[in-house]
Design a protein around this motif. Structure first.
Motif, mmCIF file in Angstrom:
data_model
loop_
_atom_site.group_PDB
_atom_site.id
_atom_site.type_symbol
_atom_site.label_atom_id
_atom_site.label_comp_id
_atom_site.label_asym_id
_atom_site.label_seq_id
_atom_site.Cartn_x
_atom_site.Cartn_y
_atom_site.Cartn_z
ATOM 1 N N ALA A 163 -23.722 61.741 -56.984
ATOM 2 C CA ALA A 163 -24.725 60.711 -57.268
ATOM 3 C C ALA A 163 -24.950 59.823 -56.048
ATOM 4 C CB ALA A 163 -24.286 59.867 -58.461
ATOM 5 N N CYS A 164 -23.868 59.505 -55.324
ATOM 6 C CA CYS A 164 -23.983 58.716 -54.088
ATOM 7 C C CYS A 164 -24.867 59.425 -53.080
ATOM 8 C CB CYS A 164 -22.604 58.488 -53.471
ATOM 9 S SG CYS A 164 -21.683 57.121 -54.172
ATOM 10 N N ASN A 165 -24.629 60.711 -52.892
ATOM 11 C CA ASN A 165 -25.393 61.480 -51.911
ATOM 12 C C ASN A 165 -26.871 61.553 -52.281
ATOM 13 O OD1 ASN A 165 -23.953 62.950 -49.562
ATOM 14 N ND2 ASN A 165 -22.472 63.032 -51.224
ATOM 15 N N LEU A 167 -28.563 59.425 -54.022
ATOM 16 C CA LEU A 167 -29.146 58.106 -53.830
ATOM 17 C C LEU A 167 -29.393 57.845 -52.341
ATOM 18 C CD1 LEU A 167 -30.046 55.600 -55.367
ATOM 19 C CD2 LEU A 167 -27.730 54.683 -55.118
ATOM 20 N N ALA A 168 -28.406 58.177 -51.496
ATOM 21 C CA ALA A 168 -28.555 57.955 -50.055
ATOM 22 C C ALA A 168 -29.663 58.822 -49.469
ATOM 23 C CB ALA A 168 -27.234 58.238 -49.341
ATOM 24 N N GLU A 169 -29.750 60.072 -49.911
ATOM 25 C CA GLU A 169 -30.760 60.986 -49.385
ATOM 26 C C GLU A 169 -32.172 60.537 -49.749
ATOM 27 O OE1 GLU A 169 -29.491 64.661 -51.028
ATOM 28 O OE2 GLU A 169 -27.852 64.924 -49.591
ATOM 29 N N ASN A 170 -32.314 59.865 -50.875
ATOM 30 C CA ASN A 170 -33.633 59.432 -51.326
ATOM 31 C C ASN A 170 -34.020 58.052 -50.830
ATOM 32 O OD1 ASN A 170 -35.047 61.289 -53.540
ATOM 33 N ND2 ASN A 170 -32.834 61.551 -53.684
ATOM 34 N N VAL A 171 -33.035 57.218 -50.570
ATOM 35 C CA VAL A 171 -33.321 55.832 -50.216
ATOM 36 C C VAL A 171 -32.952 55.525 -48.770
ATOM 37 C CG1 VAL A 171 -32.888 53.413 -50.832
ATOM 38 C CG2 VAL A 171 -32.952 55.159 -52.615
ATOM 39 N N GLY A 172 -31.972 56.249 -48.209
ATOM 40 C CA GLY A 172 -31.543 55.982 -46.841
ATOM 41 C C GLY A 172 -30.632 54.775 -46.779
ATOM 42 N N LEU A 185 -29.842 51.327 -62.119
ATOM 43 C CA LEU A 185 -28.955 52.334 -62.687
ATOM 44 C C LEU A 185 -27.948 51.706 -63.640
ATOM 45 C CD1 LEU A 185 -28.344 54.485 -59.485
ATOM 46 C CD2 LEU A 185 -29.357 55.332 -61.616
ATOM 47 N N VAL A 186 -27.421 50.548 -63.251
ATOM 48 C CA VAL A 186 -26.453 49.841 -64.091
ATOM 49 C C VAL A 186 -27.081 49.509 -65.446
ATOM 50 C CG1 VAL A 186 -25.190 47.668 -64.363
ATOM 51 C CG2 VAL A 186 -25.093 48.916 -62.190
ATOM 52 N N VAL A 187 -28.328 49.067 -65.417
ATOM 53 C CA VAL A 187 -29.028 48.733 -66.662
ATOM 54 C C VAL A 187 -29.284 49.987 -67.491
ATOM 55 C CG1 VAL A 187 -31.168 47.826 -67.630
ATOM 56 C CG2 VAL A 187 -30.084 46.656 -65.708
ATOM 57 N N GLU A 194 -19.632 55.427 -66.014
ATOM 58 C CA GLU A 194 -19.926 56.274 -64.852
ATOM 59 C C GLU A 194 -21.423 56.470 -64.648
ATOM 60 O OE1 GLU A 194 -18.615 60.590 -62.955
ATOM 61 O OE2 GLU A 194 -18.661 60.325 -65.125
ATOM 62 N N ILE A 195 -21.838 56.394 -63.381
ATOM 63 C CA ILE A 195 -23.211 56.719 -62.992
ATOM 64 C C ILE A 195 -23.205 58.157 -62.479
ATOM 65 C CG2 ILE A 195 -25.108 56.191 -61.417
ATOM 66 C CD1 ILE A 195 -24.074 53.290 -61.356
ATOM 67 N N ARG A 196 -23.989 59.018 -63.095
ATOM 68 C CA ARG A 196 -23.946 60.450 -62.827
ATOM 69 C C ARG A 196 -25.150 60.893 -61.983
ATOM 70 N NH1 ARG A 196 -22.977 61.410 -69.265
ATOM 71 N NH2 ARG A 196 -20.811 60.635 -69.361
ATOM 72 N N PRO A 197 -25.073 62.104 -61.400
ATOM 73 C CA PRO A 197 -26.198 62.611 -60.590
ATOM 74 C C PRO A 197 -27.519 62.627 -61.355
ATOM 75 C CG PRO A 197 -24.257 63.958 -60.228
ATOM 76 C CD PRO A 197 -23.909 63.000 -61.325
ATOM 77 N N GLU A 198 -27.482 63.024 -62.618
ATOM 78 C CA GLU A 198 -28.736 63.091 -63.388
ATOM 79 C C GLU A 198 -29.341 61.703 -63.613
ATOM 80 O OE1 GLU A 198 -25.294 63.849 -66.406
ATOM 81 O OE2 GLU A 198 -25.806 64.342 -64.311
ATOM 82 N N ASP A 199 -28.483 60.669 -63.619
ATOM 83 C CA ASP A 199 -29.007 59.300 -63.742
ATOM 84 C C ASP A 199 -29.823 58.938 -62.499
ATOM 85 O OD1 ASP A 199 -27.617 58.882 -66.192
ATOM 86 O OD2 ASP A 199 -25.791 58.394 -65.081
ATOM 87 N N VAL A 200 -29.275 59.294 -61.327
ATOM 88 C CA VAL A 200 -29.960 58.975 -60.076
ATOM 89 C C VAL A 200 -31.237 59.790 -59.944
ATOM 90 C CG1 VAL A 200 -29.743 58.877 -57.567
ATOM 91 C CG2 VAL A 200 -27.747 58.422 -58.998
ATOM 92 N N GLU A 201 -31.158 61.085 -60.289
ATOM 93 C CA GLU A 201 -32.350 61.938 -60.201
ATOM 94 C C GLU A 201 -33.452 61.432 -61.124
ATOM 95 O OE1 GLU A 201 -30.835 65.803 -61.021
ATOM 96 O OE2 GLU A 201 -30.270 66.191 -58.931
ATOM 97 N N GLY A 202 -33.055 60.918 -62.287
ATOM 98 C CA GLY A 202 -34.052 60.370 -63.211
ATOM 99 C C GLY A 202 -34.721 59.129 -62.653
ATOM 100 N N LEU A 203 -34.000 58.398 -61.786
ATOM 101 C CA LEU A 203 -34.554 57.173 -61.205
ATOM 102 C C LEU A 203 -35.409 57.455 -59.974
ATOM 103 C CD1 LEU A 203 -34.588 54.018 -61.103
ATOM 104 C CD2 LEU A 203 -32.607 54.186 -59.590
ATOM 105 N N VAL A 204 -34.867 58.240 -59.026
ATOM 106 C CA VAL A 204 -35.575 58.430 -57.752
ATOM 107 C C VAL A 204 -36.386 59.709 -57.708
ATOM 108 C CG1 VAL A 204 -33.872 57.068 -56.497
ATOM 109 C CG2 VAL A 204 -33.561 59.529 -56.670
#
Length: 334
Positions: A163-165, A167-172, A185-187, A194-204
């Motif tokens: 999930a970190c990767n 987020l970093a790849e999409n936002v820098g 994401l927290v909200v 836990e914040i998961r990869p699918e959570d980040v993909e759903g956001l960015v």
């Protein structure tokens, strides 16, 4: 003092009459000023006790007059003066500032926000020894995953490496944008820890992640028409108005990671070294190695510099950001 060290130690440190906050990372500058303001004025801030002014609009005597003006709540209150863009004020008034530190207002506190600070002066050395200088430097790309993890932990959340990767790849490495995404994401995960990869993909969005990777590939192959086409796709995903802010940071993060990977491989490292040194999940390593081979270390260094220059141009320019990006892609493909 580095900002992160300042943040850890400030609450227990003795309050000083003068602080100088300086550097290029605007997110850290904002956090440093907010920490100082909250501790001095408390939760019940009042506009009368806080004065914020521009360095070009004031002088040292005017600042001192503000500091010595009795607060709204009398001698029991406190007054905070924040001067933004204070480079010239500091340069022209170092001796006076040093004198003021010895005989400061009993209720006044001064925060000077600068782009740069001459660390060779006695004013800097004296203030630095007391813990009154706060260096807000940009964090290195290699530290970004750790920063994301730490930021999530401040909300009592855990975020996986994948999930970190993503987020970093999409936002820098734009900390302001990252902090905003982490808050969202927290909200969105609610009570889940836990914040998961699918959570980040759903956001960015997974499409944006793929486009950034494909854009660096087109740049490596010097395929200018293809790179422009991918750029157009990215702009449609980000929306207009903030193209440079939203497109360059993830591209710079990707180029910076490829540069570090290239140096590791040139030094005899293997895929295992990339996994541990760069924090790359194993399932992404083959893709990273494949794209790294398309670049020379010299080209990656040049491209990273071009991205930094375009990022700065986008922040100070009032012109067409799309033109800045197209010129950047042209230069990267040359």
């Amino acid at each position: 003092m580095d900002f992160l060290l300042f943040k850890r130690s400030f609450e227990k440190a003795e309050l000083l009459p003068v602080y100088v906050v300086y550097g290029e990372e605007e997110f850290f500058i904002h956090e440093a000023v907010s920490l100082i303001r909250s501790r001095i004025l408390g939760k019940e801030e009042t506009g009368v006790s806080l004065t914020e002014i521009g360095g070009a609009e004031t002088s040292f005597p005017a600042v001192v007059e503000e500091l010595e003006t009795v607060p709204f709540f009398g001698t029991g209150g406190k007054r905070l003066v924040v001067v933004y863009g204070a480079d010239k004020l500091v340069a022209h008034s170092r001796d006076k500032l040093q004198d003021y530190m010895e005989s400061s207002s009993p209720f006044g506190y001064l925060v000077l926000v600068c782009n740069e600070l001459d660390r060779r002066t006695s004013f800097f050395n004296k203030l630095n020894r007391k813990g009154g200088t706060v260096a807000c430097r940009r964090i290195q790309d290699a530290q970004l995953l750790s920063w994301i993890t730490s930021r999530a932990q401040s909300y009592e959340k855990q975020i996986s490496l994948d999930a970190c990767n993503i987020l970093a790849e999409n936002v820098g490495n734009s900390l302001s944008l990252l902090a905003g995404h982490i808050e969202k994401l927290v909200v969105s995960v609610g009570r889940r820890r836990e914040i998961r990869p699918e959570d980040v993909e759903g956001l960015v969005g997974a499409d944006r992640q793929r486009d950034v990777f494909e854009l660096t590939g087109a740049v490596a192959r010097k395929d200018f028409p293809k790179a422009l086409k991918i750029l157009a796709q990215l702009l449609r995903l980000t929306g207009s108005g903030e193209e440079v802010v939203k497109v360059i940071p993830p591209l710079r993060w990707q180029i910076g990671r490829l540069w570090r990977a290239r140096r590791i491989l040139n030094g005899g490292g293997d895929k295992e070294a990339l996994t541990y040194s760069l924090g790359v999940p194993r399932r992404y390593v083959d893709d990273l190695v494949g794209q790294t081979k398309l670049f020379s270390e010299k080209n990656l260094e040049r491209d990273y510099r071009l991205l930094l220059e375009a990022d700065l141009e986008g922040k100070v320019s009032s012109g067409n950001n799309k033109i800045i990006l197209e010129k950047l892609i042209f230069n990267l493909c040359k």
